[in-house]
Design a protein around this motif. Structure first.
Motif, mmCIF file in Angstrom:
data_model
loop_
_atom_site.group_PDB
_atom_site.id
_atom_site.type_symbol
_atom_site.label_atom_id
_atom_site.label_comp_id
_atom_site.label_asym_id
_atom_site.label_seq_id
_atom_site.Cartn_x
_atom_site.Cartn_y
_atom_site.Cartn_z
ATOM 1 N N ILE A 5 39.398 42.477 45.803
ATOM 2 C CA ILE A 5 40.734 42.204 45.277
ATOM 3 C C ILE A 5 40.620 41.964 43.777
ATOM 4 C CG2 ILE A 5 42.751 40.702 45.414
ATOM 5 C CD1 ILE A 5 41.688 39.855 48.218
ATOM 6 N N GLY A 6 41.290 42.797 43.005
ATOM 7 C CA GLY A 6 41.364 42.604 41.561
ATOM 8 C C GLY A 6 42.600 41.793 41.238
ATOM 9 N N ILE A 7 42.434 40.790 40.385
ATOM 10 C CA ILE A 7 43.532 39.895 40.038
ATOM 11 C C ILE A 7 43.836 40.055 38.555
ATOM 12 C CG2 ILE A 7 44.294 37.486 40.003
ATOM 13 C CD1 ILE A 7 42.181 37.007 42.223
ATOM 14 N N ALA A 8 45.115 40.159 38.214
ATOM 15 C CA ALA A 8 45.538 40.332 36.826
ATOM 16 C C ALA A 8 45.056 39.159 35.985
ATOM 17 C CB ALA A 8 47.055 40.442 36.753
ATOM 18 N N ASP A 9 44.549 39.451 34.799
ATOM 19 C CA ASP A 9 44.081 38.468 33.822
ATOM 20 C C ASP A 9 42.834 37.710 34.269
ATOM 21 O OD1 ASP A 9 46.273 39.153 32.183
ATOM 22 O OD2 ASP A 9 47.538 37.708 33.223
ATOM 23 N N VAL A 10 42.103 38.220 35.238
ATOM 24 C CA VAL A 10 40.847 37.622 35.694
ATOM 25 C C VAL A 10 39.770 38.703 35.608
ATOM 26 C CG1 VAL A 10 39.629 36.536 37.624
ATOM 27 C CG2 VAL A 10 42.037 36.022 37.239
ATOM 28 N N ALA A 11 38.648 38.370 34.973
ATOM 29 C CA ALA A 11 37.603 39.364 34.737
ATOM 30 C C ALA A 11 36.859 39.758 36.014
ATOM 31 C CB ALA A 11 36.610 38.830 33.709
ATOM 32 N N ARG A 12 36.702 38.828 36.946
ATOM 33 C CA ARG A 12 35.940 39.113 38.164
ATOM 34 C C ARG A 12 36.870 39.431 39.318
ATOM 35 N NH1 ARG A 12 31.434 34.922 39.365
ATOM 36 N NH2 ARG A 12 30.774 36.663 40.653
ATOM 37 N N GLU A 13 36.352 40.199 40.260
ATOM 38 C CA GLU A 13 37.130 40.504 41.451
ATOM 39 C C GLU A 13 36.647 39.640 42.613
ATOM 40 O OE1 GLU A 13 36.431 44.669 41.893
ATOM 41 O OE2 GLU A 13 34.461 44.401 42.761
ATOM 42 N N LEU A 14 37.521 39.419 43.577
ATOM 43 C CA LEU A 14 37.154 38.701 44.795
ATOM 44 C C LEU A 14 36.673 39.706 45.819
ATOM 45 C CD1 LEU A 14 40.221 36.318 45.261
ATOM 46 C CD2 LEU A 14 37.947 35.704 44.493
ATOM 47 N N ALA A 32 53.547 40.404 51.767
ATOM 48 C CA ALA A 32 53.499 39.355 50.745
ATOM 49 C C ALA A 32 54.237 39.783 49.481
ATOM 50 C CB ALA A 32 52.058 39.001 50.423
ATOM 51 N N LEU A 33 54.117 41.053 49.106
ATOM 52 C CA LEU A 33 54.825 41.548 47.922
ATOM 53 C C LEU A 33 56.330 41.565 48.145
ATOM 54 C CD1 LEU A 33 52.452 44.440 46.834
ATOM 55 C CD2 LEU A 33 52.953 42.344 45.549
ATOM 56 N N LEU A 38 52.473 34.736 48.942
ATOM 57 C CA LEU A 38 51.032 34.701 48.805
ATOM 58 C C LEU A 38 50.373 35.760 49.676
ATOM 59 C CD1 LEU A 38 50.583 30.836 49.015
ATOM 60 C CD2 LEU A 38 50.580 32.241 46.958
ATOM 61 N N PHE A 39 49.353 36.399 49.125
ATOM 62 C CA PHE A 39 48.525 37.345 49.868
ATOM 63 C C PHE A 39 47.355 36.549 50.433
ATOM 64 C CE2 PHE A 39 45.057 40.714 49.460
ATOM 65 C CZ PHE A 39 45.358 41.291 50.679
ATOM 66 N N VAL A 51 45.887 34.411 47.360
ATOM 67 C CA VAL A 51 46.144 34.880 45.998
ATOM 68 C C VAL A 51 47.643 35.121 45.860
ATOM 69 C CG1 VAL A 51 45.677 36.734 44.343
ATOM 70 C CG2 VAL A 51 43.909 36.041 45.951
ATOM 71 N N PRO A 52 48.254 34.724 44.729
ATOM 72 C CA PRO A 52 49.666 35.077 44.528
ATOM 73 C C PRO A 52 49.818 36.604 44.545
ATOM 74 C CG PRO A 52 48.949 33.486 42.881
ATOM 75 C CD PRO A 52 47.716 33.939 43.628
ATOM 76 N N ALA A 53 50.687 37.101 45.384
ATOM 77 C CA ALA A 53 50.828 38.550 45.573
ATOM 78 C C ALA A 53 51.192 39.263 44.273
ATOM 79 C CB ALA A 53 51.861 38.837 46.653
ATOM 80 N N ALA A 54 51.971 38.614 43.427
ATOM 81 C CA ALA A 54 52.390 39.234 42.174
ATOM 82 C C ALA A 54 51.220 39.438 41.207
ATOM 83 C CB ALA A 54 53.466 38.384 41.513
ATOM 84 N N LYS A 55 50.126 38.719 41.393
ATOM 85 C CA LYS A 55 48.965 38.817 40.501
ATOM 86 C C LYS A 55 47.916 39.814 40.988
ATOM 87 C CE LYS A 55 49.882 35.789 37.301
ATOM 88 N NZ LYS A 55 49.861 36.131 35.884
ATOM 89 N N VAL A 56 48.109 40.404 42.170
ATOM 90 C CA VAL A 56 47.142 41.366 42.695
ATOM 91 C C VAL A 56 47.261 42.658 41.893
ATOM 92 C CG1 VAL A 56 46.454 42.742 44.694
ATOM 93 C CG2 VAL A 56 47.152 40.359 44.998
ATOM 94 N N ALA A 57 46.159 43.034 41.218
ATOM 95 C CA ALA A 57 46.150 44.252 40.417
ATOM 96 C C ALA A 57 45.752 45.462 41.270
ATOM 97 C CB ALA A 57 45.191 44.097 39.242
ATOM 98 N N TYR A 58 44.767 45.273 42.147
ATOM 99 C CA TYR A 58 44.346 46.356 43.037
ATOM 100 C C TYR A 58 43.619 45.765 44.237
ATOM 101 C CZ TYR A 58 39.668 45.738 41.087
ATOM 102 O OH TYR A 58 38.472 45.210 40.696
ATOM 103 N N VAL A 59 43.526 46.558 45.296
ATOM 104 C CA VAL A 59 42.766 46.202 46.487
ATOM 105 C C VAL A 59 41.902 47.415 46.838
ATOM 106 C CG1 VAL A 59 42.873 45.591 48.926
ATOM 107 C CG2 VAL A 59 44.526 44.611 47.351
ATOM 108 N N ASP A 60 40.587 47.190 46.895
ATOM 109 C CA ASP A 60 39.638 48.242 47.239
ATOM 110 C C ASP A 60 39.175 47.998 48.665
ATOM 111 O OD1 ASP A 60 37.715 50.218 47.311
ATOM 112 O OD2 ASP A 60 36.292 49.151 46.037
ATOM 113 N N LEU A 61 39.501 48.911 49.548
ATOM 114 C CA LEU A 61 39.146 48.785 50.961
ATOM 115 C C LEU A 61 37.862 49.550 51.210
ATOM 116 C CD1 LEU A 61 42.705 49.406 52.383
ATOM 117 C CD2 LEU A 61 41.564 47.213 52.072
#
Length: 74
Positions: A5-14, A32-33, A38-39, A51-61
């Motif tokens: 999970i990529g989060i906007a304004d955060v350098a690392r992904e979860l 959630a969107l 919340l996601f 994670v706040p759904a609005a801050k999710v930049a991308y999801v890699d499955l």
């Protein structure tokens, strides 16, 4: 399955290892969107990641987990 999970304004992904299928993860994120909420995912050890759904930049499955082979196989 590994979910990144990529989060906007955060350098690392979860990275979350979950037992959910890819379609279930996408449905959870879409819901959630729509609600502006919340996601939330639960990993394979029962821990929740929220994670706040609005801050999710991308999801890699990632690929679904396969049965381990070799000396580490149980």
């Amino acid at each position: 399955m590994d979910v990144k999970i990529g989060i906007a304004d955060v350098a690392r992904e979860l990275t979350v290892k979950t037992e959910l299928a890819a379609d279930e993860v996408v449905t959870t994120l879409a819901s959630a969107l729509d609600k502006g909420g919340l996601f939330e995912l639960t990993d394979d050890k029962g821990r929740r990641v929220v994670v706040p759904a609005a801050k999710v930049a991308y999801v890699d499955l990632g690929a679904a987990d396969e049965r381990p082979v070799g000396f580490g196989a149980v």
